[in-house]
Every structure is written in structure tokens, then in C-alpha cells.
Design a protein around this motif. Structure first.
Motif, short mmCIF file in Angstrom:
data_model
loop_
_atom_site.label_atom_id
_atom_site.label_comp_id
_atom_site.label_asym_id
_atom_site.label_seq_id
_atom_site.Cartn_x
_atom_site.Cartn_y
_atom_site.Cartn_z
N ASP A 13 -8.97 0.92 0.47
CA ASP A 13 -8.11 0.33 -0.56
C ASP A 13 -6.66 0.64 -0.22
OD1 ASP A 13 -7.57 2.96 -1.36
OD2 ASP A 13 -8.84 2.85 -3.16
N GLN A 14 -5.74 0.28 -1.10
CA GLN A 14 -4.31 0.43 -0.78
C GLN A 14 -3.83 1.87 -0.77
OE1 GLN A 14 -5.22 -2.26 -3.17
NE2 GLN A 14 -3.50 -3.69 -3.11
N ASP A 15 -4.67 2.80 -1.23
CA ASP A 15 -4.33 4.21 -1.17
C ASP A 15 -5.11 4.94 -0.08
OD1 ASP A 15 -2.45 4.24 -3.31
OD2 ASP A 15 -4.11 4.09 -4.73
N GLY A 16 -5.85 4.18 0.73
CA GLY A 16 -6.56 4.78 1.84
C GLY A 16 -7.93 5.34 1.50
N ASN A 17 -8.45 4.97 0.33
CA ASN A 17 -9.76 5.45 -0.10
C ASN A 17 -10.86 4.45 0.26
OD1 ASN A 17 -8.65 7.78 -1.48
ND2 ASN A 17 -7.94 6.35 -3.04
N PRO A 18 -12.10 4.91 0.44
CA PRO A 18 -13.20 3.98 0.70
C PRO A 18 -13.54 3.21 -0.56
CG PRO A 18 -14.08 6.18 0.38
CD PRO A 18 -12.58 6.31 0.38
N TRP A 19 -14.11 2.03 -0.41
CA TRP A 19 -14.52 1.25 -1.57
C TRP A 19 -15.82 1.77 -2.17
CZ3 TRP A 19 -11.27 -1.53 -4.19
CH2 TRP A 19 -10.16 -2.07 -3.55
N ILE A 20 -16.61 2.46 -1.37
CA ILE A 20 -17.79 3.15 -1.88
C ILE A 20 -17.73 4.58 -1.35
CG2 ILE A 20 -20.31 3.23 -2.03
CD1 ILE A 20 -20.43 0.32 -1.30
N HIS B 151 0.82 -1.21 0.00
CA HIS B 151 0.00 0.00 0.00
C HIS B 151 0.85 1.26 0.00
CE1 HIS B 151 0.84 0.42 4.31
NE2 HIS B 151 0.35 -0.79 4.53
N SER B 152 0.21 2.41 0.06
CA SER B 152 0.91 3.70 -0.04
C SER B 152 1.93 3.88 1.07
CB SER B 152 -0.11 4.85 0.01
OG SER B 152 -0.95 4.82 -1.12
N GLY B 153 1.62 3.40 2.27
CA GLY B 153 2.57 3.51 3.37
C GLY B 153 3.83 2.71 3.11
N HIS B 154 3.66 1.49 2.58
CA HIS B 154 4.83 0.68 2.22
C HIS B 154 5.67 1.39 1.16
CE1 HIS B 154 2.21 -3.03 3.33
NE2 HIS B 154 3.00 -2.74 4.34
N GLU C 36 13.26 7.83 10.21
CA GLU C 36 11.86 7.67 10.62
C GLU C 36 10.94 8.19 9.52
OE1 GLU C 36 8.74 8.78 14.23
OE2 GLU C 36 10.90 9.13 14.47
N VAL C 37 10.01 7.33 9.09
CA VAL C 37 9.08 7.67 8.01
C VAL C 37 7.67 7.78 8.60
CG1 VAL C 37 8.12 6.95 5.78
CG2 VAL C 37 10.51 6.43 6.35
N PRO C 38 6.98 8.89 8.37
CA PRO C 38 5.64 9.04 8.94
C PRO C 38 4.63 8.11 8.29
CG PRO C 38 6.09 10.82 7.39
CD PRO C 38 7.38 10.06 7.56
N HIS C 39 3.55 7.84 9.01
CA HIS C 39 2.48 7.03 8.47
C HIS C 39 1.73 7.79 7.38
CE1 HIS C 39 2.80 3.77 11.30
NE2 HIS C 39 2.72 4.58 12.33
N MET C 40 1.18 7.06 6.45
CA MET C 40 0.21 7.63 5.51
C MET C 40 -1.17 7.52 6.16
SD MET C 40 1.76 8.57 2.65
CE MET C 40 0.66 8.40 1.24
N ILE C 41 -2.00 8.53 5.94
CA ILE C 41 -3.31 8.59 6.58
C ILE C 41 -4.41 8.36 5.55
CG2 ILE C 41 -4.85 10.06 7.94
CD1 ILE C 41 -2.27 9.17 9.36
#
Length: 340
Positions: free
Chosen positions: A149-156, A20-23, A126-131
Motif C-alpha cells: 500500500d502507499q505506506d509500504g504495508n502488505p495488503w494481507i 505515497h509515504s516517500g512522496h 537529498e532525501v532518503p527513500h522510505m522502505i
């Protein structure tokens, strides 16, 4: 602007489930700040301790390799991680390590182990979290839970969750295709196809959701109570006789929804969401039609959820919720007409 000196070798460790985006941020920082990077990916045995739904080691590694290739990152190599620290405490070439706020303590522990061995400290990047869209941390567990989803968006999207949606005619062909594996059997003996479908399920599946009166009744007749049953008291657009209707007594909780044929309503969405969040078995009784419910279930359900529904005159369809299935269902919903 002064150029930031690059480290010789940076270490990165993690499970990397559902990349995901954080990775990607973690890996990007390591690569941009170092001449070479070693990515140590947790092995299957350790990963399954987190969740039985974690992807296999090979799948996780292949997703990283694909992403590295897409970014033209050629300075990183991948290794298997077989314990909590890996080679970091004794690695003689490494001079840096990356971590997120909750893993910094582990990085500091590694440096204490290196000091005891007479090795220099690793620089800790140190790398900050993605929100995500809710303000929560983007994590593999939230993705596995079906929340984002893997970018932190809702599925609907929220505006669609609260809108009355109407199916467009151009979706007819798409929705006639079985969404999953089809198990054929005679219509007059639905338990034949259902038995084969049930026996096909892998051990690590999640909740079982049965859609349709025949599917729910067939499972109950096999002494199998689905975690969620969704019915409308109809079969082939004909109302069932009273003796054929399903009693809510078989379930711990009864929810009701209103959903006209060819539509998806906030009432149906809300009922499905509540059922998925419940720890009890739930029956959703729909005033209208439940045919389109699988689309919503897959969007909202955790990865690994099993959706079972009947294919008239053919048999039973089984689909396991996955990222790809969620993407397909989100795309389908985007083609519905908002009629509020």
C-alpha cells in the motif's frame, strides 16, 4: 540549537503516481527547508510512458493538493512538468532542489546547465527513500504492482496469509453486495451478460481473472481464455455433470487448492499468488469452494486487474482492482475469524 536557514524557493519534480509515504517525505523536506516551494508534476504524455496505469495528471495533482491541505502547508504551488528538467536550468528565483538518491545525478546536471547560463547552483537537498515491510523501496511501481500500500504495508498481513480463515455471519450482508459493476442477463444465456461485461473493459486493463465454472466456461465458449480461471466443479452448490466440467487443456498450467465453503485457506491464497506471478494462463481447480476468491485476488493483484464472476440468477459482475477495492477487501479479511 542553531536554526537552519531557509531557502527562498525550492523546486520539486516528479510523477507522484499513487501519492505515497516517500512522496510525502520529499515534499515535507522541501517545505520545511524553504520559504516557498514549486511542485512540478509530470504531464500525462510523459507519465504514460512509464506505465499506462499511471493516474491522470488531474488525479495526481488533486491528491497532492488534498495532502497539502491536510498538513496546512500553504507555501507550495503546483505546475505542470513537460520535459525532464522543467524550468530548473533557467529559474532565476529558485535556490534549492530536492532529490532522492537516484535523481541526484539529474540535479547535478541541472546545476551544470545553470552554470553555463551564468546562474548560481541550486542547493541539492537529498532525501532518503522510505522502505517497505520487505526492506524494498516504497515506489509507485510496487504500489501499481499490488505488492504494497502507499505506506509500504502488505495488503494481507503474513499471519493471515498462513492462517485458515472463517467467514463471520456479520459479513453475510456485505458479501452479498456485488463487488463491482453488474451486467444483467438471462441465466440460461450467460454469454449475453458476459459479452456486455467484456465489451465494457477499458483498453489499459491488466490480467483477466474469471471466478466460477460458469464464468470460465462462458468466456471459453466466446473463444476468450482468461489469464486465470478459478473453478470448483460446482454450480449453485451442485456438482456439474462431467460434460459440463472445464478441461485444463484450455490453459497452460493447472494448480490445485483446497478451500472449504465459507473459508479462505493458505492453499487458496498460495495458488492465487502463484497464478498472479505466472506469465502463462493458469487454471486453479479448487477442492471445496471458490466463492471468496475475489477478495484474495484483489488484495494480491496488480492495479488494473479485472475480476469477473457470476451473480446467480442476475448476471455477471466485473471489478477492476484499485487502491479503494484493495482497502475494502483488506477490511473484509480483517473481520474473518482465525481458526488455526
Amino acid at each position: 540549537m542553531a536554526t537552519v536557514a531557509k531557502h527562498m524557493c525550492c523546486l520539486v519534480g516528479g510523477t507522484f503516481d499513487r501519492l505515497h509515504s516517500g512522496h510525502k517525505l520529499l515534499l515535507s523536506v522541501a517545505i520545511s527547508r524553504s520559504k516557498s516551494v514549486e511542485i512540478h508534476v509530470v504531464n500525462d504524455e510523459m507519465a504514460k510512458g512509464k506505465s499506462p496505469l499511471v493516474e491522470s495528471y488531474d488525479d495526481r495533482v488533486n491528491r497532492i493538493l488534498d495532502w497539502l491541505d491536510s498538513q496546512s502547508y500553504h507555501t507550495a504551488k503546483i505546475f505542470q512538468l513537460n520535459d525532464s528538467h522543467g524550468p530548473a536550468p533557467t529559474h532565476k528565483l529558485a535556490d534549492a532542489i530536492v532529490g532522492t538518491p537516484e535523481t541526484i545525478g539529474n540535479c547535478e546536471e541541472i546545476n551544470r546547465m545553470r552554470q553555463a547560463s551564468g546562474l548560481g547552483d541550486l542547493a541539492i537537498l537529498e532525501v532518503p527513500h522510505m522502505i517497505d515491510y520487505t526492506g524494498s523501496i516504497i515506489s509507485s511501481s510496487r504500489i501499481r504492482g499490488g505488492l504494497i500500500d502507499q505506506d509500504g504495508n502488505p495488503w494481507i498481513e503474513s499471519e493471515l496469509m498462513n492462517a485458515k480463515l472463517k467467514m463471520c455471519s456479520k459479513l453475510d450482508a456485505e458479501l452479498k453486495k456485488p463487488m463491482g459493476s453488474l451486467f444483467e442477463g438471462p441465466e440460461e444465456y450467460p454469454e449475453i451478460a458476459m459479452s456486455e461485461a467484456y465489451e465494457s473493459l477499458e483498453d489499459n486493463h491488466g490480467a483477466i481473472v474469471a471466478v466460477g465454472d460458469v464464468s470460465v466456461r462462458t468466456l471459453l465458449g466466446m473463444d476468450l481464455i482468461p489469464d486465470i480461471g478459478i473453478i470448483d466443479g460446482m454450480t449453485k452448490r451442485m456438482e456439474l455433470e462431467e460434460s459440463q466440467k472445464i478441461s485444463s487443456d484450455n490453459f497452460s498450467k493447472l494448480l490445485e487448492a483446497t478451500n472449504p465453503a465459507g473459508h479462505i485457506t493458505p492453499s487458496l491464497i498460495s495458488s492465487i499468488q502463484s497464478a498472479l506471478e505466472s506469465e502463462e494462463t493458469v487454471l486453479i481447480d479448487v477442492d471445496g469452494e471458490e466463492d471468496l476468491a475475489p477478495i484474495i485476488i484483489h488484495c494480491l493483484a496488480p492495479i488494473g486487474t479485472i475480476v469477473i464472476y457470476g451473480q446467480p440468477k442476475v448476471g455477471v459482475v466485473v471489478q477492476r482492482t484499485s487502491i479503494l477495492v484493495k482497502q475494502r477487501c483488506r477490511n473484509i479479511i480483517s473481520l474473518f475469524e482465525v481458526i488455526n
